[in-house]
Design a protein around this motif. Structure first.
Motif, PDB file in Angstrom:
ATOM      1  N   GLY A   1      -4.646   7.600   3.551  1.00  0.00           N
ATOM      2  CA  GLY A   1      -5.597   7.244   2.505  1.00  0.00           C
ATOM      3  C   GLY A   1      -6.949   6.847   3.014  1.00  0.00           C
ATOM      4  O   GLY A   1      -7.786   6.355   2.245  1.00  0.00           O
ATOM      5  N   ASP A   2      -7.220   6.988   4.321  1.00  0.00           N
ATOM      6  CA  ASP A   2      -8.515   6.584   4.883  1.00  0.00           C
ATOM      7  C   ASP A   2      -9.713   7.238   4.181  1.00  0.00           C
ATOM      8  O   ASP A   2     -10.740   6.582   4.000  1.00  0.00           O
TER       9      ASP A   2
ATOM     10  N   VAL B   1       0.840  -1.201   0.000  1.00  0.00           N
ATOM     11  CA  VAL B   1       0.000   0.000   0.000  1.00  0.00           C
ATOM     12  C   VAL B   1       0.877   1.253   0.000  1.00  0.00           C
ATOM     13  O   VAL B   1       1.875   1.328   0.708  1.00  0.00           O
TER      14      VAL B   1
ATOM     15  N   MET C   1      -4.284   4.317  -0.992  1.00  0.00           N
ATOM     16  CA  MET C   1      -5.099   3.148  -0.661  1.00  0.00           C
ATOM     17  C   MET C   1      -4.883   2.103  -1.739  1.00  0.00           C
ATOM     18  O   MET C   1      -4.662   2.424  -2.915  1.00  0.00           O
TER      19      MET C   1
ATOM     20  N   THR D   1      -5.029   0.904   3.823  1.00  0.00           N
ATOM     21  CA  THR D   1      -4.401   2.229   3.765  1.00  0.00           C
ATOM     22  C   THR D   1      -3.334   2.330   4.838  1.00  0.00           C
ATOM     23  O   THR D   1      -3.261   1.487   5.744  1.00  0.00           O
TER      24      THR D   1
ATOM     25  N   ARG E   1      -3.918   7.492  -4.974  1.00  0.00           N
ATOM     26  CA  ARG E   1      -2.879   8.285  -4.310  1.00  0.00           C
ATOM     27  C   ARG E   1      -3.286   9.751  -4.317  1.00  0.00           C
ATOM     28  O   ARG E   1      -3.837  10.277  -5.298  1.00  0.00           O
TER      29      ARG E   1
END
Length: 485
Positions: free
Chosen positions: A94-95, A70, A75, A90, A141
């Motif tokens: 990236g959540d 990752v 993510m 993530t 990204r």
């Protein structure tokens, strides 16, 4: 709105529009290039990660496998053909992407999306999973750094545009003043002319070649023409009032004499009629010459032809001889040709022959010389009273008379030789008068070998306001002969 304000406003607005368009174009181009570079970088990274994930799927648990590859600020998700996916993984940053909608992609695909207040790039890469199923590995990204740089660029461009508007507005003011200056000078000059009644020209200091300098030159030429025409008008009024006063007084006096004594005394009747007729003829000639002198320059042009001076002299002498019963001897070669305006040459000859007739009782001699490469020369000789040497430099002045009492008797107005000099100057003819009191006068016309020089334009040639009147003069002389007979 005044013209200066319009120029100032329009140029400022136009510059602002152009500057805004340039800034927007720069921003859009730079943004497209930055996003494109970021997309290609993420796509290359996604291909590499997808290949490694697919090759290790049979050896490592899916959650551990995805967690190993990752991205730090993104993510990683594996989507099945039915639209479901393995749990997304993530690294914290990236959540926000987990909650974004997604779908299965059968081919390589990239998307520019936004979520959590920032933009991100999602790349879908199809891979063959360990069970033989084709799944889509999707990598998302963040491009917050790129968007931050674009925000800085927006701020910089906005500040540059605002700062650039300051000199642009100042330049618009300078441009407006520069354009308006000759127009203001023109308006001021016209206002001064209207208030003072005098003619003035403008000087704006414009360099030759541009439209403002052309406007200045055209206005000054127009003022010069108006001034010349005004002077001609004033001179005509002054000359007419001065020269017509005496013949009108004479006509009025003899008319009163006729009314009082004409019926009882035939000799008074004859004397009065002769005087009135003589003064009327002289007034007609004087009025005609005044109109010639005051005529607008542009109304006359030159018609250059190959003219035979010998023929012109013979025909002009014949007209004078028949009209006044005077002997005119002509001595000339068979042909004397020059390039000139024949009608004006005839007019010049009529003036000189008419003067010779008035101031002499004996025969008039006309001699024509030249041709064949030599300058053409015409000499008009009379054996009249002559002109004192001291008076010769003044004979070409308007209304100048050597002897006023004599000219009243002969009908002279003082305009003939002045008009003759004007015609000679237009035709590039040198005119000289030699005279001796009691023995007569000789007028010599010398034609330039090359004819009228090319530099004399039609407008310049007409600056003396000369009438083309040879045929009309012939008719007037014939009419006078009939009246005298």
């Amino acid at each position: 709105m005044r013209l200066k304000s319009k120029i100032y406003l329009y140029t400022s607005v136009l510059f602002a529009i152009l500057l805004t368009a340039v800034c927007i174009s720069v921003y859009m181009l730079f943004g497209r290039m930055a996003i494109g570079d970021e997309t290609r970088r993420i796509e290359a990274e996604a291909l590499l990660i997808a290949d490694r994930v697919a090759s290790s799927a049979s050896e490592i648990a899916p959650d551990d496998l995805l967690r190993a590859y990752v991205p730090a600020d993104g993510m990683l998700r594996v989507v099945r053909p039915d639209g479901t996916s393995l749990p997304a993984v993530t690294n914290g940053d990236g959540d926000p992407f987990i909650t974004e909608a997604y779908e299965y992609r059968e081919d390589l695909n990239n998307e520019h999306l936004s979520g959590g207040g920032h933009g991100y790039i999602r790349v879908s890469v199809p891979v063959i999973w360990s069970d033989g199923e084709v799944r889509s590995v999707q990598i998302s990204r963040s491009i917050a750094d790129t968007e931050g740089r674009l925000a800085v660029l927006r701020t910089v461009l906005a500040l540059v545009a605002l700062l650039a508007m300051v000199p642009a507005i100042l330049a618009s003011g300078v441009l407006a003043n520069r354009i308006i200056r000759p127009i203001s000078a023109l308006t001021g000059t016209m206002s001064d002319i209207r208030q003072s009644g005098t003619f003035r020209q403008i000087e704006t200091g414009q360099k030759p070649g541009d439209e403002l300098a052309e406007m200045e030159r055209t206005f000054n030429e127009m003022i010069a023409l108006l001034e010349t025409n005004f002077e001609r008008q004033e001179r005509f009024v002054s000359d007419a009032s001065h020269e017509l006063k005496t013949p009108l007084t004479i006509i009025e006096s003899y008319a009163n004499l006729l009314r009082r004594r004409g019926r009882e005394r035939p000799e008074v009747f004859d004397e009065a009629v002769d005087a009135i007729l003589s003064e009327s003829v002289r007034m007609r000639e004087l009025t005609e010459r005044l109109l010639q002198s005051a005529r607008r320059p542009e109304a006359d042009t030159l018609q250059l032809t190959e003219a035979d001076l010998a023929k012109c002299v013979r025909e002009s002498a014949s007209v004078i001889s028949k009209a006044y019963g005077r002997k005119v001897e002509v001595e000339s070669a068979e042909f004397v040709t020059v390039t000139t305006d024949e009608a004006k040459v005839r007019q010049l000859l009529f003036i000189l022959l008419d003067n010779a007739r008035k101031y002499s009782e004996e025969k008039i001699e006309v001699e024509t010389l030249g041709g064949k490469g030599l300058p053409a020369v015409i000499r008009v000789k009379d054996r009249g009273v002559g002109i004192p040497e001291a008076e010769l430099p003044k004979v070409f002045d308007r209304f100048y008379r050597v002897d006023s009492s004599r000219t009243r008797q002969t009908g002279g107005s003082g305009l003939g030789l002045s008009l003759a000099k004007d015609i000679a100057d237009v035709l590039n003819i040198a005119i000289r008068i030699d005279s001796e009191v009691g023995r007569g006068t000789t007028v010599t016309l010398t034609f330039a070998p090359e004819g009228i020089p090319p530099r004399v334009s039609e407008k310049e040639a007409g600056r003396y306001g000369l009438l083309r009147r040879s045929a009309r003069h012939d008719g007037r002389l014939e009419q006078r002969k009939e009246e005298e007979e």
